[in-house]
Design a protein around this motif. Structure first.
Motif, mmCIF file in Angstrom:
data_model
loop_
_atom_site.group_PDB
_atom_site.id
_atom_site.type_symbol
_atom_site.label_atom_id
_atom_site.label_comp_id
_atom_site.label_asym_id
_atom_site.label_seq_id
_atom_site.Cartn_x
_atom_site.Cartn_y
_atom_site.Cartn_z
ATOM 1 N N UNK A 199 0.860 -1.184 0.000
ATOM 2 C CA UNK A 199 0.000 0.000 0.000
ATOM 3 C C UNK A 199 0.893 1.228 0.000
ATOM 4 N N UNK A 200 0.499 2.215 -0.807
ATOM 5 C CA UNK A 200 1.270 3.465 -0.847
ATOM 6 C C UNK A 200 0.330 4.596 -0.436
ATOM 7 N N UNK A 201 0.726 5.336 0.582
ATOM 8 C CA UNK A 201 -0.067 6.512 0.955
ATOM 9 C C UNK A 201 0.588 7.713 0.282
ATOM 10 N N UNK A 202 -0.155 8.372 -0.593
ATOM 11 C CA UNK A 202 0.399 9.501 -1.353
ATOM 12 C C UNK A 202 0.035 10.815 -0.672
ATOM 13 N N UNK A 203 1.061 11.631 -0.426
ATOM 14 C CA UNK A 203 0.846 12.924 0.236
ATOM 15 C C UNK A 203 1.638 13.987 -0.530
ATOM 16 N N UNK A 204 1.074 15.172 -0.659
ATOM 17 C CA UNK A 204 1.815 16.239 -1.329
ATOM 18 C C UNK A 204 2.913 16.781 -0.406
ATOM 19 N N UNK A 205 3.976 17.323 -1.023
ATOM 20 C CA UNK A 205 5.154 17.711 -0.231
ATOM 21 C C UNK A 205 4.944 18.976 0.608
ATOM 22 N N UNK A 206 3.793 19.625 0.491
ATOM 23 C CA UNK A 206 3.557 20.786 1.370
ATOM 24 C C UNK A 206 2.813 20.361 2.653
ATOM 25 N N UNK A 207 2.639 19.050 2.835
ATOM 26 C CA UNK A 207 1.920 18.563 4.029
ATOM 27 C C UNK A 207 2.878 17.762 4.907
ATOM 28 N N UNK A 208 3.916 18.437 5.372
ATOM 29 C CA UNK A 208 4.968 17.765 6.140
ATOM 30 C C UNK A 208 4.455 17.227 7.470
ATOM 31 N N UNK A 209 3.545 17.979 8.119
ATOM 32 C CA UNK A 209 3.036 17.529 9.430
ATOM 33 C C UNK A 209 2.263 16.224 9.274
ATOM 34 N N UNK A 210 1.437 16.173 8.246
ATOM 35 C CA UNK A 210 0.652 14.958 7.998
ATOM 36 C C UNK A 210 1.591 13.796 7.687
ATOM 37 N N UNK A 211 2.589 14.062 6.877
ATOM 38 C CA UNK A 211 3.565 13.035 6.491
ATOM 39 C C UNK A 211 4.270 12.482 7.735
ATOM 40 N N UNK A 212 4.750 13.400 8.595
ATOM 41 C CA UNK A 212 5.473 12.967 9.800
ATOM 42 C C UNK A 212 4.556 12.192 10.741
ATOM 43 N N UNK A 213 3.303 12.642 10.880
ATOM 44 C CA UNK A 213 2.350 11.949 11.771
ATOM 45 C C UNK A 213 2.151 10.511 11.314
ATOM 46 N N UNK A 214 1.940 10.326 10.017
ATOM 47 C CA UNK A 214 1.715 8.967 9.505
ATOM 48 C C UNK A 214 2.973 8.122 9.626
ATOM 49 N N UNK A 215 4.101 8.754 9.349
ATOM 50 C CA UNK A 215 5.381 8.044 9.435
ATOM 51 C C UNK A 215 5.596 7.497 10.846
ATOM 52 N N UNK A 216 5.228 8.303 11.837
ATOM 53 C CA UNK A 216 5.429 7.921 13.229
ATOM 54 C C UNK A 216 4.573 6.705 13.611
ATOM 55 N N UNK A 217 3.384 6.607 13.030
ATOM 56 C CA UNK A 217 2.466 5.524 13.407
ATOM 57 C C UNK A 217 2.574 4.302 12.503
ATOM 58 N N UNK A 218 3.338 4.421 11.427
ATOM 59 C CA UNK A 218 3.407 3.294 10.495
ATOM 60 C C UNK A 218 4.515 2.316 10.872
ATOM 61 N N UNK A 219 4.110 1.125 11.298
ATOM 62 C CA UNK A 219 5.101 0.099 11.623
ATOM 63 C C UNK A 219 4.887 -1.136 10.743
ATOM 64 N N UNK A 220 4.231 -0.950 9.645
ATOM 65 C CA UNK A 220 3.906 -2.073 8.760
ATOM 66 C C UNK A 220 4.769 -1.988 7.494
#
Ligand code: SF4
Ligand code: SF4
Length: 502
Positions: A199-220
């Motif tokens: 699965x790929x979660x696509x996020x635009x590069x101006x949404x760094x907070x969202x990117x970091x939040x998901x990165x922190x919770x993704x352990x899969x």
């Protein structure tokens, strides 16, 4: 970050950015209005009556149509009316809705999901949860999620669309920042349902907070995050697939044909709610933005009026123009009494300004360079303006996704996308008229053929009767002669005997 993307499109920064993307919980509205006609499929049939008390999350209308999902009460209270109300649609027409007056209790119907151990549930059970919970594409398409999931057999890649569909819209960004755990768990549920290998979660590069939040919770390990350049129309499904996987979905084709399933990130979170808690979709996050207020994201119950949501902001007292959906593909609206629906992602409230008048096309070719589909908007425009639909079809009118990139860059302020929408509607009307004409002609020709056939059958019958009569007369005549001959022979024998006796 991916460096490859699609050609065309336009780079537009959020015109009304905020320092912190927050979500405000809207207070319970006094009443909600819930339309029975969903984005696609047949109109749902009410299963409650005026005067009934309903609980939050209770099914109040449903249909057998496989493309439809049930409609749930978004507050507890009393059904006050089932009648025609204005709904958020560009037609501005009214549609049948159920109006519920709140009792202020927000008492929920009893629900039970499969809990966090969803892996013990089979694919169909989970899809049924999704359907029963009323989940559709919350990015604006409104396509029922269970239908997509049912078709996702042989799916190898899941794409979770967290690229905000339009500049200014922040509801998905807010959701990813504030509900990263639910989004990741939602993706895991989708991986289990589809059997996809990644699965790929696509996020635009101006949404760094969202990117970091998901990165922190993704352990899969099966889930990865991809950052895309902030460019409109990255959120369009086919373009997203091209940008992420370099796979082209041909005209008229579907992502499912290539083993890919795309789901909006907000729908993914709603799927988490449906499966884990079997909590139906009764609210959504709506961005309220524009130059008349400080932009906010409001989580509101479905059916709440635009007016009620806008009143929660610091909107100024000037005269406003309203737009529903994004600044590019949204539609201008006059009435703010209409209800928030599942596809209402954004409301623009702008101070009223004089409208830009369209000028003549100066043939600058700018529109042709930005079309993400590779169409020729300038040529299409001339044919659409001349109502030459046949020519429009030669220029692939129906491949146009009406993204309005061409309109946005046009120095003459020509609403090119509006012309294409008009041309499509005209084509549909002409096709319907042609179909009616064909049916009428077929009926006329069949009547003519039937009359001619009857005439020929009658003529043939008359000829056969005449012939039969003729044959009969000839036969009678023949039999009469035989009789005469017999009589003559008998007379001759009698005369012979008489002569002998004499
Ligand atoms: S509106 Fe249609 S023609 Fe214009 S840029 Fe978008 S896809 Fe191309
Ligand atoms: S951008 Fe506008 S003015 Fe330029 S060619 Fe296209 S339609 Fe004509």
């Amino acid at each position: 970050m991916l460096d490859q993307t699609f050609s065309g499109g336009v780079v537009i920064a959020n015109p009304y950015p905020v320092e912190q993307v927050k979500i405000i919980q809207a207070p319970l509205p006094n009443q909600v209005v819930l339309p029975l006609q969903q984005r696609i499929g047949a109109e749902a049939k009410p299963c409650v009556e005026v005067g009934d008390r309903v609980l939050t999350g209770q099914v109040i209308a449903k249909t057998q149509d496989q493309f439809c999902v049930p409609i749930h009460a978004s507050i507890s209270g009393t059904v006050m009316a089932i009648d025609k109300q204005i709904i958020p649609h560009k037609s501005g027409l009214k549609s049948t809705c159920i109006r519920i007056e709140s009792d202020g209790q927000d008492e929920w119907v009893e629900t039970k999901g499969c809990g966090s151990d969803f892996l013990h549930c089979d694919r169909q059970t989970l899809i049924d949860y999704v359907q029963r919970s009323g989940i559709v594409g919350l990015g604006g398409a409104g396509f029922p999620s269970h239908t997509k999931l049912n078709k996702a057999t042989g799916c190898h890649t899941l794409i979770i669309n967290g690229t905000e569909c339009e500049p200014g819209v922040m509801c998905d960004d807010a959701l990813m920042q504030h509900h990263p755990r639910e989004v990741i768990r939602g993706v895991e549920i989708l991986l289990h349902i589809t059997g996809a290998k990644r699965a790929i979660i696509a996020i635009e590069d101006d949404k760094q907070e969202a990117y970091q939040s998901l990165l922190m919770f993704n352990h899969n390990d099966l889930i990865s995050l991809a950052q895309l350049p902030t460019k409109y129309t990255s959120g369009a499904e086919k373009l997203l697939i091209k940008a992420l996987l370099d796979i082209e979905i041909p005209s008229g084709g579907f992502a499912a044909d290539k083993g890919i399933l795309c789901q909006n990130v907000s729908s993914t979170k709603a799927i988490f709610d449906a499966v884990i808690d079997q909590r139906p979709l009764v609210s959504r996050i709506v961005t309220i933005t524009g130059d008349a207020l400080t932009p906010v994201n409001v989580e509101a119950r479905l059916g709440t009026s635009f007016e009620h949501i806008i009143s929660l902001t610091d909107v100024n007292q000037q005269a406003h123009d309203y737009r529903m959906g994004g600044m590019m593909m949204g539609i201008d609206i006059e009435n703010t009494q209409m209800p928030i629906c599942k596809i209402t992602n954004c409301i623009f409230v702008n101070n009223r300004k004089p409208k830009q008048l369209a000028k003549e096309c100066i043939r600058c070719n700018t529109c042709n360079t930005v079309c993400p589909i590779g169409l020729l908007p300038q040529q299409l425009y001339w044919h659409a303006k001349g109502e030459n639909i046949e020519k429009c079809m030669d220029y692939h009118l129906f491949d146009c996704i009406e993204c309005a990139c061409c309109s946005y860059v046009c120095p003459s302020h020509i609403d090119l996308a509006g012309y294409f929408s008009f041309a499509k509607a005209l084509h549909k009307k002409q096709a319907t008229d042609q179909h009616k004409t064909d049916i009428a002609r077929d009926r006329f020709e069949f009547r003519e053929y039937r009359l001619e056939r009857n005439k020929q059958e009658r003529a043939q019958m008359m000829a056969e009767k005449k012939q039969a009569l003729k044959d009969k007369m000839a036969k009678d005549k023949e039999q009469g002669q035989v009789q005469k001959d017999k009589i003559a022979q008998a007379m001759a024998r009698v005369n012979k005997i008489k002569e002998k006796d004499a």
